[in-house]
Motif scaffolding. Structure first.
Motif, PDB file in Angstrom:
ATOM      1  N   ILE A  27       0.861  -1.198   0.000  1.00  0.00           N
ATOM      2  CA  ILE A  27       0.000   0.000   0.000  1.00  0.00           C
ATOM      3  C   ILE A  27       0.888   1.235   0.000  1.00  0.00           C
ATOM      4  O   ILE A  27       2.020   1.197   0.510  1.00  0.00           O
ATOM      5  CB  ILE A  27      -0.930  -0.040   1.252  1.00  0.00           C
ATOM      6  CG1 ILE A  27      -1.832   1.189   1.327  1.00  0.00           C
ATOM      7  CG2 ILE A  27      -0.137  -0.215   2.540  1.00  0.00           C
ATOM      8  CD1 ILE A  27      -2.877   1.121   2.440  1.00  0.00           C
ATOM      9  N   ASN A  28       0.406   2.323  -0.554  1.00  0.00           N
ATOM     10  CA  ASN A  28       1.137   3.594  -0.491  1.00  0.00           C
ATOM     11  C   ASN A  28       1.353   3.992   0.983  1.00  0.00           C
ATOM     12  O   ASN A  28       0.467   3.807   1.818  1.00  0.00           O
ATOM     13  CB  ASN A  28       0.316   4.669  -1.226  1.00  0.00           C
ATOM     14  CG  ASN A  28       0.870   6.061  -1.001  1.00  0.00           C
ATOM     15  OD1 ASN A  28       0.385   6.782  -0.129  1.00  0.00           O
ATOM     16  ND2 ASN A  28       1.877   6.441  -1.739  1.00  0.00           N
ATOM     17  N   ASP A  29       2.508   4.569   1.282  1.00  0.00           N
ATOM     18  CA  ASP A  29       2.835   4.862   2.689  1.00  0.00           C
ATOM     19  C   ASP A  29       1.904   5.893   3.336  1.00  0.00           C
ATOM     20  O   ASP A  29       1.515   5.748   4.506  1.00  0.00           O
ATOM     21  CB  ASP A  29       4.308   5.289   2.820  1.00  0.00           C
ATOM     22  CG  ASP A  29       4.674   6.524   1.991  1.00  0.00           C
ATOM     23  OD1 ASP A  29       3.870   6.972   1.144  1.00  0.00           O
ATOM     24  OD2 ASP A  29       5.803   7.033   2.185  1.00  0.00           O
ATOM     25  N   ALA A  30       1.521   6.920   2.582  1.00  0.00           N
ATOM     26  CA  ALA A  30       0.635   7.930   3.170  1.00  0.00           C
ATOM     27  C   ALA A  30      -0.771   7.350   3.365  1.00  0.00           C
ATOM     28  O   ALA A  30      -1.444   7.637   4.364  1.00  0.00           O
ATOM     29  CB  ALA A  30       0.569   9.167   2.282  1.00  0.00           C
ATOM     30  N   THR A  43      -3.634   9.337  -3.835  1.00  0.00           N
ATOM     31  CA  THR A  43      -3.978  10.699  -4.278  1.00  0.00           C
ATOM     32  C   THR A  43      -2.761  11.551  -4.672  1.00  0.00           C
ATOM     33  O   THR A  43      -2.906  12.483  -5.458  1.00  0.00           O
ATOM     34  CB  THR A  43      -4.803  11.436  -3.215  1.00  0.00           C
ATOM     35  OG1 THR A  43      -4.232  11.204  -1.940  1.00  0.00           O
ATOM     36  CG2 THR A  43      -6.239  10.994  -3.248  1.00  0.00           C
ATOM     37  N   GLU A  44      -1.578  11.304  -4.103  1.00  0.00           N
ATOM     38  CA  GLU A  44      -0.344  11.951  -4.597  1.00  0.00           C
ATOM     39  C   GLU A  44      -0.398  13.479  -4.638  1.00  0.00           C
ATOM     40  O   GLU A  44       0.116  14.103  -5.582  1.00  0.00           O
ATOM     41  CB  GLU A  44      -0.005  11.417  -5.997  1.00  0.00           C
ATOM     42  CG  GLU A  44       0.398   9.973  -6.012  1.00  0.00           C
ATOM     43  CD  GLU A  44       1.738   9.715  -5.336  1.00  0.00           C
ATOM     44  OE1 GLU A  44       2.726  10.373  -5.659  1.00  0.00           O
ATOM     45  OE2 GLU A  44       1.765   8.851  -4.449  1.00  0.00           O
ATOM     46  N   LEU A  45      -1.002  14.078  -3.619  1.00  0.00           N
ATOM     47  CA  LEU A  45      -1.116  15.540  -3.658  1.00  0.00           C
ATOM     48  C   LEU A  45       0.208  16.251  -3.378  1.00  0.00           C
ATOM     49  O   LEU A  45       0.322  17.449  -3.600  1.00  0.00           O
ATOM     50  CB  LEU A  45      -2.187  16.008  -2.667  1.00  0.00           C
ATOM     51  CG  LEU A  45      -3.602  15.580  -3.056  1.00  0.00           C
ATOM     52  CD1 LEU A  45      -4.586  15.971  -1.962  1.00  0.00           C
ATOM     53  CD2 LEU A  45      -4.022  16.185  -4.376  1.00  0.00           C
ATOM     54  N   GLY A  46       1.187  15.511  -2.927  1.00  0.00           N
ATOM     55  CA  GLY A  46       2.520  16.104  -2.736  1.00  0.00           C
ATOM     56  C   GLY A  46       3.118  16.577  -4.051  1.00  0.00           C
ATOM     57  O   GLY A  46       4.040  17.384  -4.066  1.00  0.00           O
ATOM     58  N   HIS A  47       2.571  16.063  -5.164  1.00  0.00           N
ATOM     59  CA  HIS A  47       3.093  16.474  -6.470  1.00  0.00           C
ATOM     60  C   HIS A  47       2.221  17.551  -7.129  1.00  0.00           C
ATOM     61  O   HIS A  47       2.451  17.910  -8.289  1.00  0.00           O
ATOM     62  CB  HIS A  47       3.246  15.253  -7.386  1.00  0.00           C
ATOM     63  CG  HIS A  47       4.204  14.249  -6.809  1.00  0.00           C
ATOM     64  ND1 HIS A  47       5.558  14.479  -6.729  1.00  0.00           N
ATOM     65  CD2 HIS A  47       3.997  13.051  -6.228  1.00  0.00           C
ATOM     66  CE1 HIS A  47       6.146  13.440  -6.143  1.00  0.00           C
ATOM     67  NE2 HIS A  47       5.221  12.561  -5.824  1.00  0.00           N
ATOM     68  N   LEU A  48       1.236  18.021  -6.376  1.00  0.00           N
ATOM     69  CA  LEU A  48       0.405  19.118  -6.896  1.00  0.00           C
ATOM     70  C   LEU A  48       1.273  20.361  -7.090  1.00  0.00           C
ATOM     71  O   LEU A  48       2.063  20.719  -6.206  1.00  0.00           O
ATOM     72  CB  LEU A  48      -0.694  19.421  -5.866  1.00  0.00           C
ATOM     73  CG  LEU A  48      -1.666  20.528  -6.214  1.00  0.00           C
ATOM     74  CD1 LEU A  48      -2.644  20.046  -7.288  1.00  0.00           C
ATOM     75  CD2 LEU A  48      -2.455  20.947  -4.970  1.00  0.00           C
ATOM     76  N   ALA A  63       4.317  20.761  -4.605  1.00  0.00           N
ATOM     77  CA  ALA A  63       4.098  20.960  -3.166  1.00  0.00           C
ATOM     78  C   ALA A  63       5.256  20.409  -2.339  1.00  0.00           C
ATOM     79  O   ALA A  63       5.758  21.081  -1.429  1.00  0.00           O
ATOM     80  CB  ALA A  63       2.783  20.302  -2.752  1.00  0.00           C
ATOM     81  N   GLU A  64       5.693  19.182  -2.666  1.00  0.00           N
ATOM     82  CA  GLU A  64       6.724  18.604  -1.797  1.00  0.00           C
ATOM     83  C   GLU A  64       8.091  19.252  -1.994  1.00  0.00           C
ATOM     84  O   GLU A  64       8.942  19.187  -1.125  1.00  0.00           O
ATOM     85  CB  GLU A  64       6.794  17.076  -1.933  1.00  0.00           C
ATOM     86  CG  GLU A  64       7.362  16.540  -3.206  1.00  0.00           C
ATOM     87  CD  GLU A  64       7.542  15.015  -3.137  1.00  0.00           C
ATOM     88  OE1 GLU A  64       6.813  14.334  -2.405  1.00  0.00           O
ATOM     89  OE2 GLU A  64       8.437  14.521  -3.843  1.00  0.00           O
ATOM     90  N   LEU A  65       8.270  19.904  -3.160  1.00  0.00           N
ATOM     91  CA  LEU A  65       9.538  20.618  -3.347  1.00  0.00           C
ATOM     92  C   LEU A  65       9.493  21.984  -2.668  1.00  0.00           C
ATOM     93  O   LEU A  65      10.514  22.628  -2.455  1.00  0.00           O
ATOM     94  CB  LEU A  65       9.851  20.760  -4.841  1.00  0.00           C
ATOM     95  CG  LEU A  65      10.061  19.432  -5.560  1.00  0.00           C
ATOM     96  CD1 LEU A  65      10.368  19.656  -7.037  1.00  0.00           C
ATOM     97  CD2 LEU A  65      11.186  18.627  -4.905  1.00  0.00           C
TER      98      LEU A  65
HETATM   99  C1  BGC Z   1       5.415   9.935  -3.313  1.00  0.00           C
HETATM  100  C2  BGC Z   1       4.224   9.378  -2.592  1.00  0.00           C
HETATM  101  C3  BGC Z   1       4.563   9.182  -1.117  1.00  0.00           C
HETATM  102  C4  BGC Z   1       5.130  10.442  -0.525  1.00  0.00           C
HETATM  103  C5  BGC Z   1       5.570  10.259   0.917  1.00  0.00           C
HETATM  104  C6  BGC Z   1       5.872  11.194  -2.635  1.00  0.00           C
HETATM  105  O1  BGC Z   1       6.959  11.739  -3.297  1.00  0.00           O
HETATM  106  O2  BGC Z   1       5.092  10.211  -4.665  1.00  0.00           O
HETATM  107  O3  BGC Z   1       3.799   8.161  -3.162  1.00  0.00           O
HETATM  108  O4  BGC Z   1       3.400   8.813  -0.428  1.00  0.00           O
HETATM  109  O5  BGC Z   1       6.231  10.903  -1.279  1.00  0.00           O
HETATM  110  O6  BGC Z   1       6.536   9.280   1.038  1.00  0.00           O
END
Ligand code: BGC
Length: 254
Positions: free
Chosen positions: A108-111, A154-159, A166-168
Motif C-alpha cells: 500500500i502507499n505509505d501515506a 492521491t499523490e497531492l505532494g506532487h500538486l 508541493a513537496e519541493l
Molecule cells: C510519493 C508518494 C509518497 C510520498 C511520501 C511522494 O513523493 O510520490 O507516493 O506517499 O512521497 O513518502
C-alpha cells in the motif's frame, strides 16, 4: 503474550531514511516489538527486499505483512518512484515480497497506510466528513477519506503550487536543505495547505511525520479554514495502517 494472536499483524513502513517494522495488535492499534533498519532508498530491488526481510526477521512466522511503500501502488505493483530507485516502476512489489518473506503481503502507499492508521485508531477516528492527511518527511504524501473510506494514491505532494511541486516547496527535507526556520517553512506549508484546501475543501487536515514532534514551533504559524490536527500515532501511523491494510485486503477478497 496477553494479546490475542488472531489480532496480530506485521506492519512495515519503508520511509526515506529507515524501514520501520512492528507487530501490531489490530484490536487496539498497540505496537509490540518494534524493529528498524536503514532504507537503501536508491539501492537495487534486491537490496530493498533484503532490508525489508531484515526488518521483519524474527517476528512470528505466518503472520500477514502490510507493506507501506513511498510510491503509487495499484494491485500490488509499484507505479511511481519519487524517492526510491526508478527500477521499481512496474515491479510487482507485493509478489516479490511474498516470495522473499514467505508470508502473505499487502502492499500500500505509505501515506495511505498512515491515513488508515489515524482513521482507525488516531486523530481521524470517527470522522465521517472529508479528511485529508499529509505525511511530512522526505516528500509529502497524502491520504484522502470521505465517509471513513480511503480514496487511494492521491499523490497531492506532487500538486503544483504556484508553479512548484508541493513537496519541493514544503517537505521537511527542503526545510533542512535550505536551513529555514520553522516560521519560514510554515509560510511554504501554508501555501501548500491552502491550495489543497481550495481544491478539496476537507473539514479536517491531519499532519503526520517526524517533524510533528516540533508541532508547537510551527502550528501557531499555520492558517487554514479546515481544522488542523497533528496525527496521534506520530511516526508510527504508517506501520499501524500497513498492518491494518492486511485485514482490509482480506475482507475485500472474502
Ligand atoms: C510519493 C508518494 C509518497 C510520498 C511520501 C511522494 O513523493 O510520490 O507516493 O506517499 O512521497 O513518502
Amino acid at each position: 503474550m496477553r494479546n490475542n494472536r488472531q489480532n496480530l499483524r506485521i506492519g512495515v513502513d519503508v520511509g526515506g531514511s529507515s524501514i520501520k517494522c512492528a507487530l501490531v495488535d489490530l484490536a487496539s492499534g498497540e505496537r509490540l516489538e518494534r524493529h528498524s533498519v536503514p532504507t537503501p532508498a536508491q539501492g537495487s530491488i534486491e537490496r530493498m527486499l533484503d532490508a525489508i526481510a531484515t526488518a521483519v526477521d524474527g517476528l512470528p512466522a505466518g503472520l500477514p505483512v502490510g507493506l507501506a511503500f513511498p510510491s503509487v501502488i495499484t494491485r500490488g505493483v509499484v507505479r511511481t518512484a519519487a524517492h526510491v530507485n526508478r527500477d521499481w516502476i512496474g515491479r510487482p512489489l507485493e509478489r516479490l515480497a511474498v516470495e522473499r518473506l514467505a508470508r502473505p503481503v499487502t502492499a500500500i502507499n505509505d501515506a495511505d497506510a498512515a491515513g488508515l492508521g489515524e482513521q482507525r485508531y488516531g486523530a481521524a477516528r470517527g470522522e465521517r466528513g472529508t479528511v485529508l492527511l499529509l505525511t511530512l518527511g522526505t516528500g509529502i504524501g497524502s491520504a484522502l477519506f470521505t465517509g471513513g473510506l480511503l480514496v487511494p494514491n492521491t499523490e497531492l505532494g506532487h500538486l503544483e503550487v504556484d508553479g512548484v511541486e508541493a513537496e519541493l516547496r514544503a517537505a521537511p527535507r527542503i526545510k533542512t536543505e535550505r536551513g529555514w526556520s520553522y516560521e519560514e517553512w510554515s509560510a511554504e506549508l501554508n501555501r501548500v495547505i491552502s491550495r489543497m484546501h481550495a481544491l478539496l475543501w476537507p473539514e479536517l487536515i491531519i499532519l503526520c511525520g517526524g517533524i510533528t514532534d516540533d508541532a508547537d514551533q510551527f502550528m501557531p504559524h499555520l492558517r487554514c479554514e479546515a481544522e488542523l490536527r497533528i496525527g496521534a500515532l506520530r511516526a508510527e501511523a504508517g506501520v499501524v495502517g500497513a498492518a491494518l491494510a492486511t485485514s482490509l485486503a482480506a475482507a475485500a477478497e472474502a
